[in-house]
Design a protein around this motif. Structure first.
Motif, PDB file in Angstrom:
ATOM      1  N   TRP A  60       1.451   6.513   8.558  1.00  0.00           N
ATOM      2  CA  TRP A  60       2.406   6.240   7.484  1.00  0.00           C
ATOM      3  C   TRP A  60       2.632   7.415   6.530  1.00  0.00           C
ATOM      4  O   TRP A  60       3.600   7.416   5.790  1.00  0.00           O
ATOM      5  CB  TRP A  60       1.956   5.024   6.675  1.00  0.00           C
ATOM      6  CG  TRP A  60       2.315   3.715   7.338  1.00  0.00           C
ATOM      7  CD1 TRP A  60       2.952   3.554   8.518  1.00  0.00           C
ATOM      8  CD2 TRP A  60       2.073   2.411   6.824  1.00  0.00           C
ATOM      9  NE1 TRP A  60       3.108   2.209   8.785  1.00  0.00           N
ATOM     10  CE2 TRP A  60       2.590   1.493   7.754  1.00  0.00           C
ATOM     11  CE3 TRP A  60       1.470   1.931   5.654  1.00  0.00           C
ATOM     12  CZ2 TRP A  60       2.512   0.110   7.563  1.00  0.00           C
ATOM     13  CZ3 TRP A  60       1.396   0.549   5.464  1.00  0.00           C
ATOM     14  CH2 TRP A  60       1.907  -0.340   6.410  1.00  0.00           C
TER      15      TRP A  60
ATOM     16  N   ARG B 197       3.889  -1.002   3.650  1.00  0.00           N
ATOM     17  CA  ARG B 197       4.060   0.332   3.066  1.00  0.00           C
ATOM     18  C   ARG B 197       5.074   0.248   1.924  1.00  0.00           C
ATOM     19  O   ARG B 197       6.113  -0.399   2.039  1.00  0.00           O
ATOM     20  CB  ARG B 197       4.542   1.321   4.116  1.00  0.00           C
ATOM     21  CG  ARG B 197       4.728   2.738   3.573  1.00  0.00           C
ATOM     22  CD  ARG B 197       4.921   3.752   4.683  1.00  0.00           C
ATOM     23  NE  ARG B 197       6.052   3.434   5.534  1.00  0.00           N
ATOM     24  CZ  ARG B 197       6.383   4.150   6.622  1.00  0.00           C
ATOM     25  NH1 ARG B 197       5.649   5.180   6.987  1.00  0.00           N
ATOM     26  NH2 ARG B 197       7.429   3.806   7.342  1.00  0.00           N
ATOM     27  N   CYS B 198       4.741   0.896   0.817  1.00  0.00           N
ATOM     28  CA  CYS B 198       5.644   0.908  -0.331  1.00  0.00           C
ATOM     29  C   CYS B 198       5.476   2.216  -1.096  1.00  0.00           C
ATOM     30  O   CYS B 198       4.540   2.976  -0.864  1.00  0.00           O
ATOM     31  CB  CYS B 198       5.359  -0.282  -1.261  1.00  0.00           C
ATOM     32  SG  CYS B 198       3.837  -0.112  -2.209  1.00  0.00           S
TER      33      CYS B 198
ATOM     34  N   TYR C 168       0.845  -1.196   0.000  1.00  0.00           N
ATOM     35  CA  TYR C 168       0.000   0.000   0.000  1.00  0.00           C
ATOM     36  C   TYR C 168       0.874   1.237   0.000  1.00  0.00           C
ATOM     37  O   TYR C 168       1.829   1.347   0.778  1.00  0.00           O
ATOM     38  CB  TYR C 168      -0.898  -0.016   1.243  1.00  0.00           C
ATOM     39  CG  TYR C 168      -1.754   1.220   1.430  1.00  0.00           C
ATOM     40  CD1 TYR C 168      -2.654   1.626   0.452  1.00  0.00           C
ATOM     41  CD2 TYR C 168      -1.673   1.967   2.607  1.00  0.00           C
ATOM     42  CE1 TYR C 168      -3.450   2.747   0.629  1.00  0.00           C
ATOM     43  CE2 TYR C 168      -2.464   3.085   2.801  1.00  0.00           C
ATOM     44  CZ  TYR C 168      -3.348   3.480   1.801  1.00  0.00           C
ATOM     45  OH  TYR C 168      -4.139   4.590   1.979  1.00  0.00           O
ATOM     46  N   ASP C 169       0.554   2.153  -0.901  1.00  0.00           N
ATOM     47  CA  ASP C 169       1.237   3.443  -0.988  1.00  0.00           C
ATOM     48  C   ASP C 169       0.324   4.480  -0.330  1.00  0.00           C
ATOM     49  O   ASP C 169      -0.661   4.920  -0.944  1.00  0.00           O
ATOM     50  CB  ASP C 169       1.489   3.796  -2.457  1.00  0.00           C
ATOM     51  CG  ASP C 169       2.276   5.085  -2.632  1.00  0.00           C
ATOM     52  OD1 ASP C 169       2.254   5.926  -1.724  1.00  0.00           O
ATOM     53  OD2 ASP C 169       2.903   5.255  -3.703  1.00  0.00           O
ATOM     54  N   PRO C 170       0.596   4.871   0.913  1.00  0.00           N
ATOM     55  CA  PRO C 170      -0.311   5.786   1.612  1.00  0.00           C
ATOM     56  C   PRO C 170      -0.294   7.195   1.045  1.00  0.00           C
ATOM     57  O   PRO C 170      -1.277   7.932   1.192  1.00  0.00           O
ATOM     58  CB  PRO C 170       0.213   5.756   3.058  1.00  0.00           C
ATOM     59  CG  PRO C 170       1.652   5.387   2.928  1.00  0.00           C
ATOM     60  CD  PRO C 170       1.738   4.472   1.748  1.00  0.00           C
TER      61      PRO C 170
ATOM     62  N   SER D 270       7.678  -0.844   5.602  1.00  0.00           N
ATOM     63  CA  SER D 270       7.063  -1.171   6.891  1.00  0.00           C
ATOM     64  C   SER D 270       6.088  -2.317   6.688  1.00  0.00           C
ATOM     65  O   SER D 270       5.505  -2.454   5.603  1.00  0.00           O
ATOM     66  CB  SER D 270       6.303   0.020   7.491  1.00  0.00           C
ATOM     67  OG  SER D 270       7.164   1.067   7.848  1.00  0.00           O
TER      68      SER D 270
ATOM     69  N   ARG E 123      -3.024   5.732   7.327  1.00  0.00           N
ATOM     70  CA  ARG E 123      -2.474   6.923   6.681  1.00  0.00           C
ATOM     71  C   ARG E 123      -1.993   7.938   7.702  1.00  0.00           C
ATOM     72  O   ARG E 123      -1.014   8.656   7.472  1.00  0.00           O
ATOM     73  CB  ARG E 123      -3.513   7.547   5.755  1.00  0.00           C
ATOM     74  CG  ARG E 123      -3.923   6.628   4.602  1.00  0.00           C
ATOM     75  CD  ARG E 123      -4.696   7.367   3.547  1.00  0.00           C
ATOM     76  NE  ARG E 123      -3.796   8.146   2.707  1.00  0.00           N
ATOM     77  CZ  ARG E 123      -4.212   9.120   1.896  1.00  0.00           C
ATOM     78  NH1 ARG E 123      -5.493   9.436   1.836  1.00  0.00           N
ATOM     79  NH2 ARG E 123      -3.348   9.770   1.149  1.00  0.00           N
TER      80      ARG E 123
END
Length: 205
Positions: A204, A143-144, A61-63, A119, A201
């Protein structure tokens, strides 16, 4: 647990265990008895058990962009029951000996999607099919940075042919609703993210 049983009484008695097949996976047949809700041990029953390594599934997931990274690949188990056996899924892999689930998450993200995870957020552990398999799934949000993600990946020596997609989270959730995303790990992870998006979000971004 049934309160009519004494603490030293066994909950399950395995009377015999046969190994029916051993390859990449294993199939055993168990003859056993177990406690019953009405009290006492039940009759002997026979059950086949699909024995396999536990698995790790990861939703990258890209926040910053509110996007998820999904992979698409052929799945033989879906071939006879859907018109399209190329499924949209999470990054995933089996846990080898002496490997922690977190290590598998990072390794598989690199192999299957060429992604670096910064993460990991444990979502849950669950049994996908406990009526006939001992597999347990370790499910994570990761996280990415999704910028530039895409292309074809996977290990040729494992027969992998994996296409990477970057989707807005809302589009992925709509695909769950429409039935285009139709496998358990992906549905669970995406619905969890929908419920916890604000908290994720907040930490992150």
């Amino acid at each position: 647990m049934n309160e009519t049983f004494k603490p030293d009484e066994p909950a399950v008695e395995i009377l015999e265990r046969e190994q029916c097949f051993r390859g990449f996976y294993r199939l055993d047949r168990l003859h056993l008895r177990h406690r019953q809700f009405a009290g006492g041990m039940g009759p002997t029953i026979s059950r086949e058990l699909f024995v396999r390594h536990d698995a790790v599934c990861v939703l990258p997931y890209d926040p910053q962009r509110d996007c998820v990274v999904l992979i698409e690949q052929f799945r033989v188990g879906a071939m006879a029951k859907t018109d399209n056996p190329w499924l949209l899924e999470l990054v995933a892999g089996l846990i080898d000996k002496d490997e922690e689930p977190e290590e598998v998450a990072h390794r598989e993200a690199q192999e299957e999607a060429d992604l670096e995870l910064t993460s990991l957020w444990p979502i849950t552990r669950y049994f996908p099919s406990p009526g006939g398999s001992d597999e347990q799934v370790h499910l994570y949000l990761a996280r990415c940075d999704s910028q530039g993600a895409g292309g074809i990946h996977g290990l040729a020596e494992e027969g992998e042919d994996i296409r990477v997609h970057v989707w807005a989270l809302e589009d992925a959730l709509q695909a769950v609703k429409d039935g285009r995303i139709n496998n358990a790990a992906s549905i669970i992870a995406l619905q969890w993210l929908a419920l916890n998006r604000a908290e994720v979000r907040g930490l992150w971004v």
